[in-house]
Write a protein that holds these residues in place. Structure first.
Motif, short mmCIF file in Angstrom:
data_model
loop_
_atom_site.label_atom_id
_atom_site.label_comp_id
_atom_site.label_asym_id
_atom_site.label_seq_id
_atom_site.Cartn_x
_atom_site.Cartn_y
_atom_site.Cartn_z
N LEU A 43 0.94 -1.49 0.30
CA LEU A 43 0.14 0.32 0.25
C LEU A 43 0.78 1.28 0.09
O LEU A 43 0.63 1.92 -0.90
CB LEU A 43 -0.87 -0.28 1.37
CG LEU A 43 -1.75 -0.87 0.99
CD1 LEU A 43 -2.43 -1.02 2.02
CD2 LEU A 43 -3.43 -1.12 0.00
N THR A 44 2.34 1.40 0.74
CA THR A 44 2.39 2.42 0.64
C THR A 44 3.25 2.76 -0.89
O THR A 44 3.36 3.76 -1.18
CB THR A 44 4.09 1.63 2.09
OG1 THR A 44 3.74 2.14 3.14
CG2 THR A 44 4.95 3.04 1.43
N SER A 45 4.09 1.47 -1.49
CA SER A 45 3.75 1.46 -2.94
C SER A 45 2.75 1.83 -4.00
O SER A 45 3.90 2.29 -4.97
CB SER A 45 4.65 -0.15 -3.08
OG SER A 45 5.84 -0.65 -2.25
N ALA A 46 2.03 1.47 -3.09
CA ALA A 46 0.81 1.91 -4.01
C ALA A 46 0.48 3.84 -4.48
O ALA A 46 0.17 4.74 -5.34
CB ALA A 46 -0.64 1.37 -3.73
N PHE A 47 1.16 4.40 -3.05
CA PHE A 47 0.65 5.52 -3.27
C PHE A 47 1.86 6.44 -3.38
O PHE A 47 2.18 7.36 -4.72
CB PHE A 47 0.62 6.17 -1.60
CG PHE A 47 0.49 7.60 -1.48
CD1 PHE A 47 -1.00 7.84 -0.71
CD2 PHE A 47 1.53 8.40 -1.37
CE1 PHE A 47 -1.42 9.53 -0.60
CE2 PHE A 47 1.44 9.92 -1.10
CZ PHE A 47 -0.58 10.02 -0.85
N ALA A 48 3.35 5.83 -3.82
CA ALA A 48 4.14 6.02 -4.28
C ALA A 48 4.21 6.34 -5.68
O ALA A 48 4.52 6.69 -6.64
CB ALA A 48 5.91 5.22 -3.16
N ASN A 216 15.89 6.79 -0.08
CA ASN A 216 14.47 7.13 -0.03
C ASN A 216 14.21 6.15 0.23
O ASN A 216 13.15 5.72 1.09
CB ASN A 216 13.91 8.10 -1.18
CG ASN A 216 12.53 8.04 -0.41
OD1 ASN A 216 12.87 8.95 1.09
ND2 ASN A 216 11.30 8.88 -0.70
N ALA A 217 14.55 4.64 -0.88
CA ALA A 217 14.62 3.30 -0.88
C ALA A 217 14.95 2.35 0.35
O ALA A 217 14.31 2.19 1.12
CB ALA A 217 14.93 2.42 -1.86
N SER A 222 12.85 0.53 5.62
CA SER A 222 12.83 0.53 7.29
C SER A 222 11.51 0.71 7.31
O SER A 222 11.24 0.75 8.74
CB SER A 222 13.84 0.95 7.92
OG SER A 222 14.79 -0.78 7.26
N LEU A 223 10.89 2.18 7.20
CA LEU A 223 9.82 2.84 8.29
C LEU A 223 8.52 2.04 7.80
O LEU A 223 7.40 2.05 8.95
CB LEU A 223 9.74 4.63 7.75
CG LEU A 223 8.58 5.33 8.34
CD1 LEU A 223 8.96 5.49 9.25
CD2 LEU A 223 8.76 6.66 7.25
N VAL A 338 9.94 6.92 -5.91
CA VAL A 338 10.71 5.92 -6.93
C VAL A 338 11.47 4.38 -6.08
O VAL A 338 10.89 3.75 -5.69
CB VAL A 338 11.84 6.08 -8.12
CG1 VAL A 338 12.35 4.44 -8.36
CG2 VAL A 338 11.21 6.38 -9.20
N GLY A 339 11.87 5.94 -4.71
CA GLY A 339 12.50 5.35 -3.76
C GLY A 339 11.34 4.58 -2.97
O GLY A 339 11.75 3.76 -2.37
N ALA A 340 10.53 5.40 -2.34
CA ALA A 340 9.30 4.66 -1.79
C ALA A 340 8.22 4.00 -2.13
O ALA A 340 7.75 3.07 -1.38
CB ALA A 340 8.03 6.15 -1.58
#
Length: 392
Positions: A43-48, A216-217, A222-223, A338-340
Protein backbone atom coordinates in the motif's frame (compact mmCIF):
# COMPACT_ATOMS: atom_id res chain seq x y z
CA UNK A 1 1.65 35.20 6.17
CA UNK A 2 -1.94 35.05 4.85
CA UNK A 3 -4.36 32.55 6.41
CA UNK A 4 -5.04 30.67 3.11
CA UNK A 5 -1.35 29.77 3.02
CA UNK A 6 -1.61 28.02 6.38
CA UNK A 7 -4.73 26.22 5.23
CA UNK A 8 -2.83 25.00 2.17
CA UNK A 9 -0.12 23.83 4.55
CA UNK A 10 -2.79 21.93 6.47
CA UNK A 11 -3.65 20.08 3.27
CA UNK A 12 0.04 19.29 2.76
CA UNK A 13 0.11 18.06 6.38
CA UNK A 14 -2.88 15.78 5.72
CA UNK A 15 -1.28 14.47 2.53
CA UNK A 16 2.08 13.94 4.21
CA UNK A 17 0.40 12.12 7.07
CA UNK A 18 -1.39 9.89 4.60
CA UNK A 19 1.81 9.09 2.72
CA UNK A 20 3.73 8.04 5.84
CA UNK A 21 1.02 6.87 8.26
CA UNK A 22 0.89 3.23 7.12
CA UNK A 23 4.17 2.59 8.97
CA UNK A 24 2.16 2.39 12.20
CA UNK A 25 -0.99 0.77 10.79
CA UNK A 26 0.26 -2.16 8.71
CA UNK A 27 -0.22 -4.93 11.30
CA UNK A 28 -3.87 -3.97 11.87
CA UNK A 29 -4.57 -3.55 8.15
CA UNK A 30 -2.99 -6.93 7.40
CA UNK A 31 -5.09 -8.57 10.09
CA UNK A 32 -8.31 -6.86 8.96
CA UNK A 33 -7.90 -7.93 5.32
CA UNK A 34 -6.38 -11.32 6.16
CA UNK A 35 -3.15 -10.67 4.25
CA UNK A 36 0.48 -10.77 5.30
CA UNK A 37 2.25 -7.69 6.62
CA UNK A 38 4.48 -7.84 3.54
CA UNK A 39 1.42 -7.71 1.28
CA UNK A 40 -0.06 -4.83 3.26
CA UNK A 41 3.25 -3.01 2.79
CA UNK A 42 2.58 -2.65 -0.95
CA UNK A 43 0.00 0.00 0.00
CA UNK A 44 2.96 2.29 0.64
CA UNK A 45 4.28 1.41 -2.80
CA UNK A 46 0.85 2.10 -4.30
CA UNK A 47 0.92 5.67 -3.02
CA UNK A 48 4.47 6.11 -4.23
CA UNK A 49 3.60 4.75 -7.68
CA UNK A 50 0.78 7.26 -7.95
CA UNK A 51 3.19 10.04 -7.02
CA UNK A 52 5.81 8.84 -9.52
CA UNK A 53 3.31 8.85 -12.37
CA UNK A 54 1.28 11.78 -11.15
CA UNK A 55 4.04 14.24 -10.31
CA UNK A 56 5.29 14.87 -13.87
CA UNK A 57 2.00 14.05 -15.61
CA UNK A 58 -0.28 16.22 -13.51
CA UNK A 59 2.35 18.98 -13.22
CA UNK A 60 2.38 19.17 -17.02
CA UNK A 61 -1.41 19.11 -17.30
CA UNK A 62 -1.93 21.66 -14.51
CA UNK A 63 0.38 24.29 -16.00
CA UNK A 64 -2.59 26.04 -17.63
CA UNK A 65 -5.37 25.26 -15.13
CA UNK A 66 -7.01 28.00 -13.02
CA UNK A 67 -5.65 27.59 -9.52
CA UNK A 68 -8.76 27.70 -7.35
CA UNK A 69 -10.81 24.95 -9.05
CA UNK A 70 -7.68 22.85 -9.59
CA UNK A 71 -6.63 22.99 -5.92
CA UNK A 72 -10.19 22.46 -4.71
CA UNK A 73 -10.67 19.48 -7.00
CA UNK A 74 -7.42 17.81 -5.90
CA UNK A 75 -8.21 18.28 -2.20
CA UNK A 76 -11.75 16.92 -2.53
CA UNK A 77 -10.60 13.89 -4.53
CA UNK A 78 -7.94 13.23 -1.88
CA UNK A 79 -10.54 13.42 0.90
CA UNK A 80 -12.96 11.17 -0.99
CA UNK A 81 -10.36 8.45 -1.54
CA UNK A 82 -9.70 8.31 2.20
CA UNK A 83 -13.39 8.13 3.00
CA UNK A 84 -13.70 5.22 0.56
CA UNK A 85 -10.61 3.58 2.01
CA UNK A 86 -12.11 3.87 5.50
CA UNK A 87 -15.22 1.88 4.57
CA UNK A 88 -13.99 -0.65 2.01
CA UNK A 89 -13.66 -4.33 2.84
CA UNK A 90 -11.71 -5.07 -0.36
CA UNK A 91 -7.92 -4.93 -0.31
CA UNK A 92 -7.71 -4.23 -4.10
CA UNK A 93 -10.08 -1.28 -3.62
CA UNK A 94 -7.93 0.04 -0.78
CA UNK A 95 -4.89 -0.33 -3.04
CA UNK A 96 -6.66 1.63 -5.79
CA UNK A 97 -7.62 4.45 -3.38
CA UNK A 98 -3.94 4.83 -2.47
CA UNK A 99 -2.98 5.28 -6.12
CA UNK A 100 -5.73 7.84 -6.79
CA UNK A 101 -4.92 9.71 -3.57
CA UNK A 102 -1.31 9.97 -4.68
CA UNK A 103 -2.33 11.36 -8.07
CA UNK A 104 -4.40 14.01 -6.28
CA UNK A 105 -1.48 14.73 -3.95
CA UNK A 106 0.91 15.19 -6.88
CA UNK A 107 -1.52 17.53 -8.65
CA UNK A 108 -2.15 19.55 -5.52
CA UNK A 109 1.57 20.11 -4.90
CA UNK A 110 2.19 21.08 -8.52
CA UNK A 111 -0.39 23.88 -8.31
CA UNK A 112 0.04 24.82 -4.63
CA UNK A 113 3.75 25.60 -4.96
CA UNK A 114 2.93 28.28 -7.52
CA UNK A 115 -0.21 29.48 -5.74
CA UNK A 116 1.62 29.91 -2.42
CA UNK A 117 4.19 32.21 -4.01
CA UNK A 118 1.36 34.23 -5.58
CA UNK A 119 -0.24 34.92 -2.18
CA UNK A 120 2.67 37.09 -0.99
CA UNK A 121 4.95 39.81 -2.29
CA UNK A 122 7.93 38.78 -4.42
CA UNK A 123 10.41 39.28 -1.57
CA UNK A 124 8.54 36.80 0.67
CA UNK A 125 8.11 33.88 -1.72
CA UNK A 126 10.79 31.80 -0.03
CA UNK A 127 9.12 32.12 3.34
CA UNK A 128 5.74 31.28 1.81
CA UNK A 129 7.09 28.08 0.29
CA UNK A 130 8.72 27.17 3.61
CA UNK A 131 5.35 27.53 5.37
CA UNK A 132 3.64 25.38 2.75
CA UNK A 133 6.20 22.59 2.83
CA UNK A 134 6.39 22.62 6.63
CA UNK A 135 3.23 20.55 6.48
CA UNK A 136 5.25 17.53 5.37
CA UNK A 137 7.79 17.87 8.18
CA UNK A 138 5.08 18.32 10.80
CA UNK A 139 3.40 15.21 9.39
CA UNK A 140 6.46 13.08 10.18
CA UNK A 141 6.63 14.45 13.74
CA UNK A 142 2.97 14.69 14.75
CA UNK A 143 0.66 13.35 12.05
CA UNK A 144 2.16 9.90 11.59
CA UNK A 145 2.57 8.98 15.28
CA UNK A 146 -0.76 10.66 16.04
CA UNK A 147 -2.33 8.47 13.38
CA UNK A 148 -0.70 5.43 14.96
CA UNK A 149 -2.17 6.34 18.38
CA UNK A 150 -5.60 6.91 16.84
CA UNK A 151 -5.32 3.63 14.96
CA UNK A 152 -4.37 1.77 18.12
CA UNK A 153 -7.24 3.29 20.08
CA UNK A 154 -10.02 3.27 17.47
CA UNK A 155 -8.76 1.13 14.60
CA UNK A 156 -6.88 2.00 11.41
CA UNK A 157 -10.05 3.15 9.66
CA UNK A 158 -10.39 6.06 12.10
CA UNK A 159 -7.05 7.37 10.88
CA UNK A 160 -8.32 7.41 7.29
CA UNK A 161 -11.40 9.36 8.42
CA UNK A 162 -9.18 11.84 10.27
CA UNK A 163 -7.10 12.50 7.15
CA UNK A 164 -10.28 13.10 5.13
CA UNK A 165 -11.54 15.55 7.78
CA UNK A 166 -8.26 17.52 7.74
CA UNK A 167 -8.85 18.31 4.08
CA UNK A 168 -12.10 20.20 4.71
CA UNK A 169 -10.63 23.38 6.29
CA UNK A 170 -8.11 23.49 3.45
CA UNK A 171 -10.95 23.28 0.91
CA UNK A 172 -12.68 26.21 2.62
CA UNK A 173 -9.45 28.19 2.60
CA UNK A 174 -9.03 27.60 -1.11
CA UNK A 175 -12.53 28.88 -1.83
CA UNK A 176 -12.04 32.00 0.30
CA UNK A 177 -8.44 32.93 -0.32
CA UNK A 178 -7.09 31.60 -3.63
CA UNK A 179 -7.60 33.72 -6.79
CA UNK A 180 -9.71 31.93 -9.38
CA UNK A 181 -7.77 32.92 -12.50
CA UNK A 182 -4.35 32.16 -13.95
CA UNK A 183 -1.18 34.20 -13.61
CA UNK A 184 -0.69 35.23 -17.23
CA UNK A 185 2.63 37.00 -16.61
CA UNK A 186 4.13 33.87 -15.15
CA UNK A 187 2.78 31.74 -18.00
CA UNK A 188 4.32 34.08 -20.59
CA UNK A 189 7.83 33.95 -19.12
CA UNK A 190 8.24 30.20 -18.60
CA UNK A 191 9.96 27.73 -20.96
CA UNK A 192 7.95 25.48 -23.25
CA UNK A 193 6.97 22.12 -21.81
CA UNK A 194 9.11 20.28 -24.39
CA UNK A 195 12.18 22.26 -23.30
CA UNK A 196 11.55 21.39 -19.66
CA UNK A 197 11.08 17.70 -20.42
CA UNK A 198 14.30 17.72 -22.45
CA UNK A 199 16.23 18.32 -19.22
CA UNK A 200 15.61 14.67 -18.34
CA UNK A 201 18.15 13.74 -21.01
CA UNK A 202 20.96 15.24 -18.91
CA UNK A 203 23.01 12.43 -17.28
CA UNK A 204 23.89 14.42 -14.16
CA UNK A 205 20.24 15.12 -13.43
CA UNK A 206 19.41 11.43 -13.84
CA UNK A 207 22.34 10.51 -11.58
CA UNK A 208 21.21 12.63 -8.63
CA UNK A 209 17.64 11.43 -9.13
CA UNK A 210 18.89 7.83 -8.90
CA UNK A 211 20.86 8.53 -5.73
CA UNK A 212 17.89 10.28 -4.14
CA UNK A 213 15.70 7.31 -5.03
CA UNK A 214 18.13 4.81 -3.49
CA UNK A 215 18.44 6.69 -0.21
CA UNK A 216 14.68 7.16 0.02
CA UNK A 217 14.17 3.47 -0.76
CA UNK A 218 16.37 2.65 2.21
CA UNK A 219 14.36 5.01 4.41
CA UNK A 220 10.98 3.58 3.42
CA UNK A 221 12.17 -0.02 3.50
CA UNK A 222 12.67 0.25 7.26
CA UNK A 223 10.07 2.90 8.12
CA UNK A 224 7.26 0.89 6.51
CA UNK A 225 8.04 -2.18 8.63
CA UNK A 226 9.15 -0.44 11.82
CA UNK A 227 6.03 -1.51 13.75
CA UNK A 228 6.85 -5.26 13.85
CA UNK A 229 10.44 -4.45 14.84
CA UNK A 230 9.12 -2.59 17.89
CA UNK A 231 6.55 -5.22 18.89
CA UNK A 232 8.37 -8.43 17.92
CA UNK A 233 12.12 -7.80 18.20
CA UNK A 234 11.97 -5.36 21.10
CA UNK A 235 8.95 -7.09 22.67
CA UNK A 236 7.12 -3.83 23.37
CA UNK A 237 3.41 -3.02 23.29
CA UNK A 238 1.66 -1.40 20.34
CA UNK A 239 1.66 2.07 21.90
CA UNK A 240 5.48 2.05 21.72
CA UNK A 241 5.15 2.06 17.94
CA UNK A 242 4.00 5.67 18.22
CA UNK A 243 7.03 6.51 20.36
CA UNK A 244 9.34 5.08 17.70
CA UNK A 245 7.56 7.02 14.98
CA UNK A 246 7.74 10.27 16.97
CA UNK A 247 11.47 9.76 17.42
CA UNK A 248 11.95 9.03 13.73
CA UNK A 249 9.92 12.12 12.84
CA UNK A 250 11.84 14.29 15.30
CA UNK A 251 15.08 12.99 13.83
CA UNK A 252 13.85 13.79 10.32
CA UNK A 253 13.07 17.36 11.40
CA UNK A 254 16.58 17.77 12.81
CA UNK A 255 18.12 16.26 9.67
CA UNK A 256 16.16 18.46 7.28
CA UNK A 257 16.87 21.57 9.37
CA UNK A 258 20.61 20.99 9.56
CA UNK A 259 20.90 19.91 5.92
CA UNK A 260 18.85 22.91 4.85
CA UNK A 261 21.53 25.22 6.23
CA UNK A 262 24.37 23.36 4.53
CA UNK A 263 23.11 21.66 1.38
CA UNK A 264 23.15 24.80 -0.78
CA UNK A 265 26.79 25.64 -0.03
CA UNK A 266 28.37 22.37 1.15
CA UNK A 267 26.54 19.28 -0.15
CA UNK A 268 29.77 17.29 -0.51
CA UNK A 269 30.53 16.96 3.22
CA UNK A 270 26.94 15.93 3.98
CA UNK A 271 27.18 13.08 1.49
CA UNK A 272 30.78 12.15 2.36
CA UNK A 273 30.20 12.09 6.13
CA UNK A 274 26.48 11.40 6.50
CA UNK A 275 26.40 8.60 3.94
CA UNK A 276 28.85 6.21 5.66
CA UNK A 277 27.33 6.88 9.11
CA UNK A 278 23.87 6.15 7.71
CA UNK A 279 25.22 2.95 6.18
CA UNK A 280 26.60 1.79 9.55
CA UNK A 281 23.39 2.74 11.35
CA UNK A 282 21.02 0.34 9.59
CA UNK A 283 22.84 -2.92 10.45
CA UNK A 284 23.54 -1.52 13.93
CA UNK A 285 19.82 -1.02 14.37
CA UNK A 286 19.17 -4.60 13.22
CA UNK A 287 21.68 -6.03 15.69
CA UNK A 288 20.44 -3.93 18.63
CA UNK A 289 16.71 -4.08 17.91
CA UNK A 290 16.08 -6.28 20.96
CA UNK A 291 17.40 -3.51 23.23
CA UNK A 292 14.63 -0.88 23.51
CA UNK A 293 16.87 2.03 24.57
CA UNK A 294 19.35 1.39 21.76
CA UNK A 295 16.46 0.88 19.35
CA UNK A 296 14.89 4.25 20.09
CA UNK A 297 18.22 6.12 20.00
CA UNK A 298 19.11 4.60 16.63
CA UNK A 299 15.63 5.26 15.23
CA UNK A 300 16.14 8.97 15.99
CA UNK A 301 19.66 8.98 14.53
CA UNK A 302 18.63 7.12 11.38
CA UNK A 303 15.69 9.46 10.86
CA UNK A 304 18.03 12.45 11.06
CA UNK A 305 20.67 10.97 8.77
CA UNK A 306 18.16 9.62 6.23
CA UNK A 307 16.41 12.95 5.78
CA UNK A 308 19.62 14.97 5.88
CA UNK A 309 21.18 12.91 3.10
CA UNK A 310 17.92 12.49 1.17
CA UNK A 311 16.99 16.18 1.27
CA UNK A 312 20.51 17.15 0.18
CA UNK A 313 20.30 14.88 -2.85
CA UNK A 314 16.83 16.17 -3.74
CA UNK A 315 18.14 19.73 -3.46
CA UNK A 316 20.74 18.76 -6.06
CA UNK A 317 17.90 17.54 -8.29
CA UNK A 318 16.33 20.99 -8.12
CA UNK A 319 19.64 22.64 -8.96
CA UNK A 320 20.24 20.33 -11.91
CA UNK A 321 16.69 20.96 -13.17
CA UNK A 322 16.86 24.74 -12.86
CA UNK A 323 16.02 25.09 -16.55
CA UNK A 324 12.68 23.37 -15.92
CA UNK A 325 11.02 25.76 -13.42
CA UNK A 326 7.51 24.30 -13.57
CA UNK A 327 8.64 20.65 -13.76
CA UNK A 328 11.67 20.56 -11.43
CA UNK A 329 9.55 19.87 -8.37
CA UNK A 330 7.88 16.96 -10.13
CA UNK A 331 11.29 15.47 -11.01
CA UNK A 332 12.32 15.67 -7.36
CA UNK A 333 8.99 14.21 -6.28
CA UNK A 334 9.31 11.37 -8.78
CA UNK A 335 12.83 10.54 -7.55
CA UNK A 336 11.68 10.44 -3.94
CA UNK A 337 8.73 8.25 -4.72
CA UNK A 338 10.59 5.80 -6.94
CA UNK A 339 12.46 5.07 -3.74
CA UNK A 340 9.28 5.03 -1.66
CA UNK A 341 7.77 2.48 -4.06
CA UNK A 342 10.83 0.25 -4.38
CA UNK A 343 11.91 0.26 -0.74
CA UNK A 344 8.89 -1.52 0.78
CA UNK A 345 8.89 -4.09 -2.06
CA UNK A 346 12.55 -4.94 -1.45
CA UNK A 347 11.93 -5.03 2.30
CA UNK A 348 8.87 -7.27 1.97
CA UNK A 349 10.98 -9.88 0.18
CA UNK A 350 13.39 -10.02 3.11
CA UNK A 351 10.61 -10.72 5.64
CA UNK A 352 10.55 -14.35 4.53
CA UNK A 353 14.26 -14.83 5.14
CA UNK A 354 15.89 -16.11 8.32
CA UNK A 355 16.26 -12.59 9.71
CA UNK A 356 12.46 -12.15 9.73
CA UNK A 357 11.20 -8.71 10.75
CA UNK A 358 14.78 -7.42 10.83
CA UNK A 359 15.16 -8.05 7.10
CA UNK A 360 14.06 -4.54 6.09
CA UNK A 361 16.82 -3.01 8.25
CA UNK A 362 19.47 -5.09 6.47
CA UNK A 363 17.88 -4.22 3.12
CA UNK A 364 18.15 -0.51 3.99
CA UNK A 365 21.84 -0.91 4.64
CA UNK A 366 22.31 -2.62 1.28
CA UNK A 367 20.45 0.14 -0.57
CA UNK A 368 22.56 2.86 1.06
CA UNK A 369 25.71 0.89 0.21
CA UNK A 370 24.71 0.80 -3.47
CA UNK A 371 24.06 4.56 -3.41
CA UNK A 372 27.46 5.28 -1.89
CA UNK A 373 29.27 3.00 -4.33
CA UNK A 374 27.76 5.07 -7.13
CA UNK A 375 28.13 8.44 -5.43
CA UNK A 376 31.69 8.50 -4.15
CA UNK A 377 33.53 8.08 -7.48
CA UNK A 378 31.36 10.88 -8.90
CA UNK A 379 31.07 13.09 -5.81
CA UNK A 380 32.61 16.14 -7.48
CA UNK A 381 30.23 15.90 -10.43
CA UNK A 382 27.24 15.49 -8.14
CA UNK A 383 27.97 18.49 -5.96
CA UNK A 384 29.79 20.89 -8.31
CA UNK A 385 28.17 23.59 -10.35
CA UNK A 386 29.88 22.29 -13.48
CA UNK A 387 30.18 18.83 -15.00
CA UNK A 388 33.32 16.74 -14.51
CA UNK A 389 33.12 12.99 -14.74
CA UNK A 390 29.46 13.04 -15.75
CA UNK A 391 28.76 15.11 -18.88
CA UNK A 392 25.69 17.21 -19.41
Amino acid sequence: MPLPLYLLAMAVFAMGTSEFMLAGLLPDIASDFDVTVGTAGVLTSAFAIGMIVGAPLVAALARDWPRRPALLGFVLVFAATHALGAVTTSFPVLFATRVVAALANAGFLAVALTAAAGLVSSDRKGRALAVLLSGTTVATIAGVPGGAVLGTALGWRATFWAVAALCLPAALGILKGIPAGRDEDEATGRPALRAELAQLARPRLLLVMLLGALVNAATFASLTFLAPVVTDSAGLGELWISVALVLFGAGSFVGVTVAGRLSDRSPGPIIAVGGPVLLIGWPALAMLADEPVALFILVFVQGALSFALGSTLITRVLYEADRAPTMAGSYATAALNVGAAAGPVVAAVTLGAEVGVLGPLWASGLLVAVALLIAFPLLTAITAGRSTEVPR
